[in-house]
Design an enzyme around this catalytic site. Structure first.
Site, PDB file in Angstrom:
ATOM      1  N   ASN A   9      -7.259  -4.113  -1.685  1.00 40.76           N
ATOM      2  CA  ASN A   9      -7.076  -3.065  -2.421  1.00 40.76           C
ATOM      3  C   ASN A   9      -5.710  -3.480  -3.331  1.00 40.76           C
ATOM      4  OD1 ASN A   9      -5.996  -0.560  -3.551  1.00 40.76           O
ATOM      5  ND2 ASN A   9      -5.356   0.176  -1.517  1.00 40.76           N
ATOM      6  N   LYS A  11      -4.547  -1.919  -5.790  1.00 41.18           N
ATOM      7  CA  LYS A  11      -3.803  -0.656  -6.353  1.00 41.18           C
ATOM      8  C   LYS A  11      -3.426  -0.918  -7.655  1.00 41.18           C
ATOM      9  CE  LYS A  11      -1.886  -0.128  -1.441  1.00 41.18           C
ATOM     10  NZ  LYS A  11      -1.001   0.100  -0.649  1.00 41.18           N
ATOM     11  N   HIS A  96      -7.251   7.223  -0.009  1.00 42.44           N
ATOM     12  CA  HIS A  96      -6.321   6.167   0.249  1.00 42.44           C
ATOM     13  C   HIS A  96      -5.096   7.371   0.460  1.00 42.44           C
ATOM     14  CE1 HIS A  96      -3.186   3.578   0.030  1.00 42.44           C
ATOM     15  NE2 HIS A  96      -4.030   2.663   0.506  1.00 42.44           N
ATOM     16  N   GLU A  98      -2.131   7.014  -0.253  1.00 45.44           N
ATOM     17  CA  GLU A  98      -1.315   7.332  -1.774  1.00 45.44           C
ATOM     18  C   GLU A  98      -2.068   8.300  -2.312  1.00 45.44           C
ATOM     19  OE1 GLU A  98      -1.462   2.885  -2.826  1.00 45.44           O
ATOM     20  OE2 GLU A  98      -0.228   2.676  -1.019  1.00 45.44           O
ATOM     21  N   GLU A 168      -5.643   3.279   8.279  1.00 48.07           N
ATOM     22  CA  GLU A 168      -4.460   3.059   7.966  1.00 48.07           C
ATOM     23  C   GLU A 168      -3.405   3.768   8.213  1.00 48.07           C
ATOM     24  OE1 GLU A 168      -5.218   0.213   4.246  1.00 48.07           O
ATOM     25  OE2 GLU A 168      -5.182   2.329   3.346  1.00 48.07           O
ATOM     26  N   GLY A 174       2.421  -0.855   3.335  1.00 35.22           N
ATOM     27  CA  GLY A 174       3.473  -1.363   2.277  1.00 35.22           C
ATOM     28  C   GLY A 174       4.978  -1.538   2.925  1.00 35.22           C
ATOM     29  N   SER A 214      -0.152  -3.604   6.034  1.00 33.01           N
ATOM     30  CA  SER A 214       1.188  -4.658   6.162  1.00 33.01           C
ATOM     31  C   SER A 214       0.174  -5.833   7.004  1.00 33.01           C
ATOM     32  CB  SER A 214       2.349  -4.343   6.884  1.00 33.01           C
ATOM     33  OG  SER A 214       3.088  -3.273   6.129  1.00 33.01           O
TER      34      SER A 214
HETATM   35  P1  PGA Z   1      -0.435  -2.964   2.466  1.00 29.18           P
HETATM   36  O1  PGA Z   1      -1.445  -1.824   1.981  1.00 29.18           O
HETATM   37  O2  PGA Z   1      -1.375  -4.015   3.009  1.00 29.18           O
HETATM   38  O3  PGA Z   1       0.198  -3.429   1.140  1.00 29.18           O
HETATM   39  O4  PGA Z   1       0.152  -2.409   3.625  1.00 29.18           O
HETATM   40  C1  PGA Z   1      -2.833  -1.389   2.504  1.00 29.18           C
HETATM   41  C2  PGA Z   1      -3.418  -0.456   2.030  1.00 29.18           C
HETATM   42  O5  PGA Z   1      -2.649   0.618   1.355  1.00 29.18           O
HETATM   43  O6  PGA Z   1      -4.691  -0.275   1.678  1.00 29.18           O
END
Ligand code: PGA
Length: 257
Positions: A9, A11, A96, A98, A168, A174, A214
Site C-alpha cells: 500500500n 499510500k 483502510h 486512514e 490492521e 506507521g 509496521s
Molecule cells: P505501515 O502501513 O506498514 O506503514 O504501518 C500499513 C497500512 O497502513 O496498510
C-alpha cells in the site's frame, strides 16, 4: 492450503517518475523468486497507468487504494470500478483506517464499495482494525466482529471467497509498533471463526487474511509463520524494492512450512 499474499500500500507516495523507477527495480528484484506467493502493489491512482505496462510479464499484480461505491457519473473526484479495471487493476484496498479516520468512511459505505468491487470482478482487500483506546478497553473482539459483519453485510456465500480481509490494528499503522505474532494471530483466528459462523467452515478456511501495521523485513517472518496469517498489507516498507522483496521472501519461506 492458502497461498500467501503480500500487498504493498503505497499510500500518497511516489509521483509518476518515481513510480516507474520503483516498479522497475521491484520487478527486477522479484524476477527469480519462486511463484509460490502472490504479490500486488497499490500505487496512487495517477500512477496506475504508468505502472501497468511495467508489470507485464512480471508476477506482480496491480491494485488501487480506494474506489467509489458509485458507477460512472457526476461524482467529482471519484474513481469507479470500471475505471480501475480499464487501468489494469485486479485488486482494490477498501476501508483502510486512514479512509475511516480522515475521510469519514464507515462500515455501511465500505460495504457498498465491497459489493461494487465484487460485482465488477475486482478483489477487495477489506481493512478492519481496532484503535489503541479500543484495545486498552478490552473491546477489540467486539469492534472487529462489528466491523466484519458491517463490511460484509449481504455478501453471499458464493462471493465470500472473492474477498481478502486485512487486519490492521490502527495503533500499529506507521508507528513502528507491530502487533506481536500472537496478538495478530488471535484476531485472525477470531475473524476466521466468525466467517465460519456467518458462512461455512470450508469458506472460512479458504479466506485470505492479511496482517498490516509496521510489517518490515525483520518481523515479517515470525508474523507470516502464524497459522492464520496469510501474508501482509505493507505500507512504509513497500516503498523500497529491497525491503519489500525481503518481505515477499519471508512469505515464501513461511509458505514452505
Ligand atoms: P505501515 O502501513 O506498514 O506503514 O504501518 C500499513 C497500512 O497502513 O496498510
Amino acid at each position: 492450503m492458502r497461498r500467501k499474499l503480500v500487498a504493498g500500500n503505497w499510500k500518497m507516495n511516489k509521483n509518476i517518475d518515481e513510480t516507474a523507477e520503483l516498479v522497475r527495480s521491484l520487478a527486477a528484484s522479484v524476477k527469480d523468486l519462486p511463484a509460490d506467493a502472490d504479490i500486488v502493489i497499490c500505487p496512487p491512482f495517477v500512477s496506475l497507468v504508468i505502472a501497468k505496462p511495467l508489470l507485464e510479464n512480471t508476477r506482480i499484480g496491480l491494485g488501487a487504494q480506494n474506489m467509489s461505491q458509485q458507477d460512472d457519473g457526476a461524482f467529482t473526484g471519484e474513481t469507479s470500478a470500471r475505471m480501475l479495471l480499464s487501468a489494469g487493476c485486479t485488486h482494490v484496498i477498501l476501508g483502510h483506517s486512514e479512509r475511516r479516520q480522515f475521510y469519514g468512511e464507515n462500515d455501511p459505505l465500505i460495504n457498498k464499495k465491497v459489493q461494487k468491487a465484487i460485482a465488477a470482478g475486482l478483489t477487495p482487500i477489506v481493512c478492519v482494525g481496532e484503535t489503541l483506546q479500543e484495545r486498552e478497553s478490552g473491546i477489540t473482539d467486539r469492534v472487529i466482529t462489528a466491523q466484519i459483519k458491517g463490511v460484509l453485510a449481504g455478501i453471499s456465500a458464493d462471493d465470500i471467497g472473492k474477498v481478502v480481509i486485512a487486519y490492521e490494528p490502527v495503533w500499529a499503522i506507521g508507528t513502528g509498533k507491530n502487533a506481536t505474532p500472537q496478538q495478530a494471530n488471535d484476531v485472525h483466528r477470531l475473524i476466521r471463526k466468525l466467517l465460519g459462523q456467518l458462512y461455512s467452515w470450508a469458506a472460512a478456511e479458504q479466506l485470505i487474511i492479511l496482517y498490516g501495521g509496521s510489517v518490515n523485513a525483520q518481523n515479517a517472518g515470525t508474523l507470516f509463520r502464524e497459522p492464520d496469517i496469510d501474508g501482509g498489507l505493507i505500507g512504509g516498507a513497500s516503498l523500497k524494492a529491497d525491503g519489500f522483496t525481503a518481505i515477499i521472501t519471508a512469505a515464501l519461506e513461511a509458505s514452505k512450512k
